[in-house]
Design a protein around this motif. Structure first.
Motif, PDB file in Angstrom:
ATOM      1  N   ARG A   2     -13.045  14.542  -2.026  1.00  0.00           N
ATOM      2  CA  ARG A   2     -12.985  13.545  -1.008  1.00  0.00           C
ATOM      3  C   ARG A   2     -12.754  12.177  -1.632  1.00  0.00           C
ATOM      4  O   ARG A   2     -12.090  11.342  -1.019  1.00  0.00           O
ATOM      5  N   ALA A   3     -13.432  12.022  -2.732  1.00  0.00           N
ATOM      6  CA  ALA A   3     -13.220  10.761  -3.410  1.00  0.00           C
ATOM      7  C   ALA A   3     -11.765  10.664  -3.846  1.00  0.00           C
ATOM      8  O   ALA A   3     -11.183   9.550  -3.846  1.00  0.00           O
ATOM      9  N   TYR A   4     -11.243  11.799  -4.255  1.00  0.00           N
ATOM     10  CA  TYR A   4      -9.865  11.801  -4.675  1.00  0.00           C
ATOM     11  C   TYR A   4      -8.995  11.452  -3.490  1.00  0.00           C
ATOM     12  O   TYR A   4      -8.028  10.700  -3.621  1.00  0.00           O
ATOM     13  N   PHE A   5      -9.316  11.994  -2.364  1.00  0.00           N
ATOM     14  CA  PHE A   5      -8.550  11.762  -1.159  1.00  0.00           C
ATOM     15  C   PHE A   5      -8.625  10.268  -0.819  1.00  0.00           C
ATOM     16  O   PHE A   5      -7.632   9.642  -0.457  1.00  0.00           O
ATOM     17  N   HIS A   6      -9.821   9.693  -0.906  1.00  0.00           N
ATOM     18  CA  HIS A   6      -9.980   8.298  -0.586  1.00  0.00           C
ATOM     19  C   HIS A   6      -9.279   7.448  -1.618  1.00  0.00           C
ATOM     20  O   HIS A   6      -8.732   6.368  -1.281  1.00  0.00           O
ATOM     21  N   PHE A  10      -6.532   5.121  -0.801  1.00  0.00           N
ATOM     22  CA  PHE A  10      -6.681   3.736  -1.197  1.00  0.00           C
ATOM     23  C   PHE A  10      -5.470   3.287  -2.007  1.00  0.00           C
ATOM     24  O   PHE A  10      -4.945   2.182  -1.806  1.00  0.00           O
ATOM     25  N   LEU A  11      -5.024   4.126  -2.906  1.00  0.00           N
ATOM     26  CA  LEU A  11      -3.883   3.776  -3.730  1.00  0.00           C
ATOM     27  C   LEU A  11      -2.616   3.703  -2.876  1.00  0.00           C
ATOM     28  O   LEU A  11      -1.789   2.815  -3.103  1.00  0.00           O
ATOM     29  N   GLN A  12      -2.520   4.584  -1.914  1.00  0.00           N
ATOM     30  CA  GLN A  12      -1.360   4.557  -1.033  1.00  0.00           C
ATOM     31  C   GLN A  12      -1.394   3.278  -0.201  1.00  0.00           C
ATOM     32  O   GLN A  12      -0.354   2.626  -0.009  1.00  0.00           O
ATOM     33  N   GLU A  13      -2.606   2.971   0.301  1.00  0.00           N
ATOM     34  CA  GLU A  13      -2.753   1.760   1.109  1.00  0.00           C
ATOM     35  C   GLU A  13      -2.472   0.550   0.231  1.00  0.00           C
ATOM     36  O   GLU A  13      -1.851  -0.424   0.678  1.00  0.00           O
ATOM     37  N   LEU A  17       0.336  -1.881   0.845  1.00  0.00           N
ATOM     38  CA  LEU A  17       0.041  -3.297   1.012  1.00  0.00           C
ATOM     39  C   LEU A  17       0.822  -4.113  -0.022  1.00  0.00           C
ATOM     40  O   LEU A  17       1.343  -5.183   0.292  1.00  0.00           O
ATOM     41  N   GLN A  18       0.854  -3.571  -1.276  1.00  0.00           N
ATOM     42  CA  GLN A  18       1.594  -4.245  -2.342  1.00  0.00           C
ATOM     43  C   GLN A  18       3.069  -4.259  -1.973  1.00  0.00           C
ATOM     44  O   GLN A  18       3.743  -5.281  -2.182  1.00  0.00           O
ATOM     45  N   ALA A  19       3.583  -3.180  -1.417  1.00  0.00           N
ATOM     46  CA  ALA A  19       4.986  -3.103  -1.026  1.00  0.00           C
ATOM     47  C   ALA A  19       5.249  -4.083   0.099  1.00  0.00           C
ATOM     48  O   ALA A  19       6.293  -4.786   0.126  1.00  0.00           O
ATOM     49  N   LYS A  20       4.298  -4.177   1.050  1.00  0.00           N
ATOM     50  CA  LYS A  20       4.454  -5.114   2.151  1.00  0.00           C
ATOM     51  C   LYS A  20       4.409  -6.538   1.611  1.00  0.00           C
ATOM     52  O   LYS A  20       5.164  -7.411   2.045  1.00  0.00           O
TER      53      LYS A  20
END
Length: 190
Positions: A2-6, A10-13, A17-20
């Protein structure tokens, strides 16, 4: 997991966010660049407008200068023509005066010719008389006739001298530079 999922979320977000952020930054840079380009275009148009205004002002000044020069030339031509007309009138007037004076001189010359002809005729008469009387003296028989002829020669010479004096007085009257009071009675009697 789950932590991996988060973490993955989080990394995707974070990447999203970095891409945005990058996209927004890119968009801001593009907008800024577009704004600067438009500002440069506006500045360039303003510079072109100033140049065109300056060219227009130069054209206007050139047109005004051309019109002024043209007016000055017209005035100069008018003045030259007027002066030529005045000179022509003065020239015509002078030519008329020359013609009148020439006619007067020709008339005076003719009168002088007539006067000289008459004077030479009047002087020649007494000279011929003297010559004739001298010739007669050779043929005289008496002394009394010779004395009478000599007296006639003397009288003819005096007449001729009086005539020459009259000619001299006429010359002096016509050509004297200073005029004096003249007593006509003394001239006639004297």
């Amino acid at each position: 997991t789950r932590a991996y999922f988060h973490l993955k979320t989080f990394l995707q977000e974070k990447d999203s966010l970095q891409a945005k952020k990058n996209s927004l930054l890119l968009q801001q840079l593009q907008t800024k660049k577009l704004f600067e380009k438009q500002l440069n275009d506006i500045n360039l148009l303003e510079a072109k407008n100033k140049i065109k205004e300056e060219e227009l002002r130069i054209r206007e000044i050139s047109i005004v200068a051309f019109i002024l020069i043209l007016l000055l030339l017209i005035l100069l031509i008018f003045n030259i023509r007027r002066n030529n007309a005045v000179l022509r009138n003065v020239n015509n007037s002078l030519e008329m005066k020359v013609k009148q004076r020439m006619a007067s001189i020709l008339k005076l010359n003719k009168e002088l010719d007539t006067y000289l002809y008459r004077a030479s005729h009047d002087i020649r008469g007494p000279i011929l008389s003297i010559q004739g009387l001298v010739h007669l003296i050779h043929y005289t028989n008496t002394r009394e006739e010779a004395v009478e002829l000599v007296l006639k020669i003397d009288q003819t010479a005096r007449t001729m001298d009086a005539m020459l004096l009259k000619l001299q007085m006429a010359y002096e009257l016509n050509f004297r530079k200073e005029y004096e009071d003249l007593n006509v009675h003394d001239l006639i009697v004297g």
